[in-house]
Design a protein around this motif. Structure first.
Motif, short mmCIF file in Angstrom:
data_model
loop_
_atom_site.label_atom_id
_atom_site.label_comp_id
_atom_site.label_asym_id
_atom_site.label_seq_id
_atom_site.Cartn_x
_atom_site.Cartn_y
_atom_site.Cartn_z
N ASP A 1 0.85 -1.20 0.00
CA ASP A 1 0.00 0.00 0.00
C ASP A 1 0.88 1.25 0.00
O ASP A 1 1.25 1.76 1.06
CB ASP A 1 -0.91 0.00 1.23
N PRO A 2 1.22 1.76 -1.20
CA PRO A 2 2.11 2.93 -1.27
C PRO A 2 1.49 4.19 -0.66
O PRO A 2 2.21 5.12 -0.30
CB PRO A 2 2.32 3.12 -2.78
N HIS B 1 5.01 4.01 5.44
CA HIS B 1 5.84 5.00 6.14
C HIS B 1 7.32 4.59 6.15
O HIS B 1 8.12 5.20 6.84
CB HIS B 1 5.34 5.16 7.58
N GLU B 2 7.64 3.55 5.38
CA GLU B 2 9.03 3.09 5.32
C GLU B 2 9.86 4.05 4.47
O GLU B 2 9.49 4.38 3.35
CB GLU B 2 9.09 1.68 4.72
N CYS C 1 7.61 1.64 -3.23
CA CYS C 1 6.99 2.97 -3.30
C CYS C 1 7.71 3.86 -4.30
O CYS C 1 7.07 4.61 -5.04
CB CYS C 1 7.00 3.64 -1.93
N ILE C 2 9.04 3.77 -4.34
CA ILE C 2 9.81 4.59 -5.28
C ILE C 2 9.42 4.25 -6.72
O ILE C 2 9.16 5.12 -7.55
CB ILE C 2 11.32 4.39 -5.06
#
Length: 210
Positions: A16-17, A21-22, A28-29
């Motif tokens: 879930d992008p 919160h990582e 996500c990138i």
């Protein structure tokens, strides 16, 4: 490269992008980089649509401006003296109401004049087809290949684009045919190949993912 929502969804997978919160999360990138490309692609496509629409509207305004100079509503005189202007209006996609408004007359007069000239206003379907054909012609003119056009228009089969261009006698991409001679040679236990053009110059062939 053609960006798609389907591919964007595949990049995210079960991750879930939107709520991750990582810090420096690789998924996500990749997701947000791809999403940026998708947004920019949508903007470009929307701009192309706007450009085409503005061009067509400008053409219609120019055609209708000629009709505004007509000072008669006599059907026979319209047919006899203003045939080219009425024909241009129909070809530009003007409706009976558009023409009647410029002539300041009833729609029935325009319909009668068009009947004399054996002209019919274009349907929405015909206008959509013309827009599509104009787009194909423009892309060919910009140097896109059949495969490139298919990707840009999100079509699965490039052969369909090729057949459409042929069927409707539209311009086709210039395809340069290169004859290549293949030779085999032994390298240890492997059989390898070398390639040469018709002038005898060695060329390198690389296979890439489409």
């Amino acid at each position: 490269m053609k960006y798609t929502v389907k591919e964007l969804t595949k990049l995210a997978g079960t991750h879930d992008p939107y709520h991750c919160h990582e810090e420096n999360c690789n998924i996500c990138i990749r997701f947000w980089t791809y999403a940026k490309g998708l947004r920019e692609q949508d903007k470009e496509e929307e701009q192309r649509k706007v450009t085409r629409l503005v061009s067509r509207r400008k053409n219609r305004r120019q055609v209708l401006a000629k009709l505004d100079k007509i000072k008669t509503t006599d059907v026979k005189k319209l047919v006899r003296e203003w045939r080219p202007e009425l024909t241009q209006a129909i070809n530009a996609g003007c409706s009976v109401r558009d023409i009647a408004f410029e002539l300041d007359c009833d729609d029935a007069i325009v319909v009668e004049a068009l009947d004399y000239l054996k002209l019919k206003p274009k349907t929405r379907s015909q206008l959509r087809i013309e827009v599509y054909q104009d787009e194909l012609t423009r892309l060919v003119g910009e140097g896109y290949s059949v495969e490139g056009i298919a990707k840009l228009l999100n079509k699965k089969a490039p052969s369909g684009i090729s057949q459409y261009l042929s069927k409707h006698e539209l311009p086709r991409p210039n395809v340069e045919t290169i004859k290549i001679k293949q030779t085999e040679y032994q390298s240890g236990r492997e059989i390898k190949h070398r390639y040469f053009d018709k002038q005898g110059n060695e060329i390198e062939i690389k296979y890439v993912n489409s």
